[in-house]
Design an enzyme around this catalytic site. Structure first.
Site, PDB file in Angstrom:
ATOM      1  N   ASP A 107       6.513  17.178 -21.617  1.00 34.99           N
ATOM      2  CA  ASP A 107       5.448  17.621 -20.721  1.00 34.99           C
ATOM      3  C   ASP A 107       4.643  16.390 -20.348  1.00 34.99           C
ATOM      4  OD1 ASP A 107       4.447  20.100 -19.433  1.00 34.99           O
ATOM      5  OD2 ASP A 107       2.562  19.288 -20.170  1.00 34.99           O
ATOM      6  N   SER A 108       4.444  16.220 -19.063  1.00 36.19           N
ATOM      7  CA  SER A 108       3.865  14.965 -18.598  1.00 36.19           C
ATOM      8  C   SER A 108       3.082  15.209 -17.321  1.00 36.19           C
ATOM      9  CB  SER A 108       4.979  13.937 -18.362  1.00 36.19           C
ATOM     10  OG  SER A 108       6.052  14.499 -17.628  1.00 36.19           O
ATOM     11  N   PHE A 133      10.245   8.875  -9.039  1.00 31.93           N
ATOM     12  CA  PHE A 133      10.076  10.241  -8.526  1.00 31.93           C
ATOM     13  C   PHE A 133       8.595  10.612  -8.560  1.00 31.93           C
ATOM     14  CE2 PHE A 133       9.291  12.801 -12.416  1.00 31.93           C
ATOM     15  CZ  PHE A 133       9.574  11.861 -13.392  1.00 31.93           C
ATOM     16  N   TYR A 147       4.934  11.163  -8.569  1.00 30.13           N
ATOM     17  CA  TYR A 147       3.756  10.373  -8.190  1.00 30.13           C
ATOM     18  C   TYR A 147       3.987   8.869  -8.335  1.00 30.13           C
ATOM     19  CZ  TYR A 147       1.675  15.001  -8.541  1.00 30.13           C
ATOM     20  OH  TYR A 147       1.412  16.349  -8.371  1.00 30.13           O
ATOM     21  N   ASP A 148       5.204   8.446  -8.627  1.00 25.99           N
ATOM     22  CA  ASP A 148       5.469   7.014  -8.817  1.00 25.99           C
ATOM     23  C   ASP A 148       5.000   6.145  -7.642  1.00 25.99           C
ATOM     24  OD1 ASP A 148       6.452   7.156 -11.388  1.00 25.99           O
ATOM     25  OD2 ASP A 148       8.553   7.245 -10.793  1.00 25.99           O
ATOM     26  N   HIS A 172       4.661   5.910 -19.690  1.00 29.66           N
ATOM     27  CA  HIS A 172       4.307   6.969 -20.631  1.00 29.66           C
ATOM     28  C   HIS A 172       5.563   7.528 -21.318  1.00 29.66           C
ATOM     29  CE1 HIS A 172       5.422   8.414 -16.748  1.00 29.66           C
ATOM     30  NE2 HIS A 172       5.189   9.687 -16.961  1.00 29.66           N
ATOM     31  N   ARG A 173       6.602   7.777 -20.516  1.00 30.33           N
ATOM     32  CA  ARG A 173       7.832   8.352 -21.090  1.00 30.33           C
ATOM     33  C   ARG A 173       8.569   7.324 -21.943  1.00 30.33           C
ATOM     34  NH1 ARG A 173       9.073  10.337 -16.781  1.00 30.33           N
ATOM     35  NH2 ARG A 173       8.077  12.314 -17.225  1.00 30.33           N
TER      36      ARG A 173
HETATM   37  P1  IMP Z   1       5.940  19.117 -16.178  1.00 36.18           P
HETATM   38  O1  IMP Z   1       5.972  18.189 -17.365  1.00 36.18           O
HETATM   39  O2  IMP Z   1       7.169  19.935 -16.036  1.00 36.18           O
HETATM   40  O3  IMP Z   1       4.679  19.926 -16.151  1.00 36.18           O
HETATM   41  O4  IMP Z   1       5.953  18.216 -14.865  1.00 36.18           O
HETATM   42  C1  IMP Z   1       5.428  16.952 -14.867  1.00 36.18           C
HETATM   43  C2  IMP Z   1       5.110  16.506 -13.448  1.00 36.18           C
HETATM   44  O5  IMP Z   1       4.302  15.347 -13.562  1.00 36.18           O
HETATM   45  C3  IMP Z   1       6.336  16.079 -12.664  1.00 36.18           C
HETATM   46  O6  IMP Z   1       6.882  17.133 -11.920  1.00 36.18           O
HETATM   47  C4  IMP Z   1       5.770  14.994 -11.774  1.00 36.18           C
HETATM   48  O7  IMP Z   1       5.108  15.564 -10.689  1.00 36.18           O
HETATM   49  C5  IMP Z   1       4.712  14.352 -12.660  1.00 36.18           C
HETATM   50  N1  IMP Z   1       5.286  13.244 -13.435  1.00 36.18           N
HETATM   51  C6  IMP Z   1       5.552  13.206 -14.770  1.00 36.18           C
HETATM   52  N2  IMP Z   1       6.103  12.037 -15.115  1.00 36.18           N
HETATM   53  C7  IMP Z   1       6.203  11.335 -13.991  1.00 36.18           C
HETATM   54  C8  IMP Z   1       6.726  10.039 -13.721  1.00 36.18           C
HETATM   55  O8  IMP Z   1       7.253   9.323 -14.575  1.00 36.18           O
HETATM   56  N3  IMP Z   1       6.639   9.645 -12.433  1.00 36.18           N
HETATM   57  C9  IMP Z   1       6.086  10.391 -11.453  1.00 36.18           C
HETATM   58  N4  IMP Z   1       5.617  11.609 -11.646  1.00 36.18           N
HETATM   59  C10 IMP Z   1       5.673  12.084 -12.919  1.00 36.18           C
END
Ligand code: IMP
Length: 194
Positions: free
Chosen positions: A72-73, A153, A155-156, A181-182
């Site tokens: 979750d990010s 992808f 918001y990069d 972060h990841r």
């Molecule tokens: P969730 O974790 O499924 O709620 O989705 C996380 C969302 O955060 C993604 O769909 C992106 O919109 C954004 N996001 C998370 N990590 C990244 C990243 O590494 N780059 C760009 N956008 C990110």
């Protein structure tokens, strides 16, 4: 270690496969239900996704896995009270693609406000037997004034990591992985499992 990945996000799946080369991943199948994420915090959502997917797989899975990995990010912008944050995937649902979502997000920025922001990622690993564990990672940075670059992808293209002038959309994926972060969460996970 063979894990089920509790996500339909192909970009996350690719990044996690690159970041965790010692693991093999089974992808969440198209016929499986949507994975809920109703928590207020990244950690809640990561745990909810991992345990939901583990329980569903226990009843319906087609191959043996050692556990389930969930990510979750999101992007947290200080001038937007930490938003879109855990709602990053659900921001601007009226817009279909991220080029438009990114422009919408930038248009919400008050002109004189600090542009500081951070990406946050929590990974939850729910082993087939036993208690789940979570690890996290974050990268500080700021919002660009306009989207730049086609790498990555989401918001990069609008996120400039601290110490750089390029956005994650302009930096090569191997550079993003060292900072992101990841990447940080994945290295913390590998460390915890060692
Ligand atoms: P969730 O974790 O499924 O709620 O989705 C996380 C969302 O955060 C993604 O769909 C992106 O919109 C954004 N996001 C998370 N990590 C990244 C990243 O590494 N780059 C760009 N956008 C990110």
């Amino acid at each position: 270690m063979k894990l089920l990945l509790a996500s339909r996000n192909a970009h996350k799946a690719q990044e996690l496969a690159e970041l965790l080369p010692g693991f093999s991943f089974v992808l969440w199948p198209p016929e499986a239900p949507e994975i809920p994420e109703s928590g207020a915090f990244f950690q809640d959502n990561a745990l909810q996704k991992a345990t939901f997917a583990r329980d569903w797989w226990a009843a319906h899975g087609t191959e043996a896995v050692e556990g389930v990995l969930a990510d979750d990010s999101g992007l947290c912008v200080d001038a937007l009270w930490g938003g879109p944050g855990v709602l990053s995937a659900r921001f601007a649902p009226d817009l279909a693609d991220y080029a438009d979502k990114n422009r919408r997000l930038l248009s919400l920025m008050p002109p004189e406000a600090p542009r500081t922001a951070r990406f946050v990622c929590v990974l939850a690993l729910a082993p087939s037997q036993g208690q789940p564990l979570t690890v996290g990672g974050a990268v500080e940075g700021s919002l660009a004034f306009e989207p730049r670059g086609t790498q990555g992808f989401g918001y990069d293209p609008i996120f400039v990591p601290e110490g750089f002038t390029q956005t994650f959309g302009e930096l090569a994926s191997r550079v993003k992985h060292t900072l992101s972060h990841r990447g940080r969460a994945a290295r913390a996970l590998a460390e915890r499992l060692r």
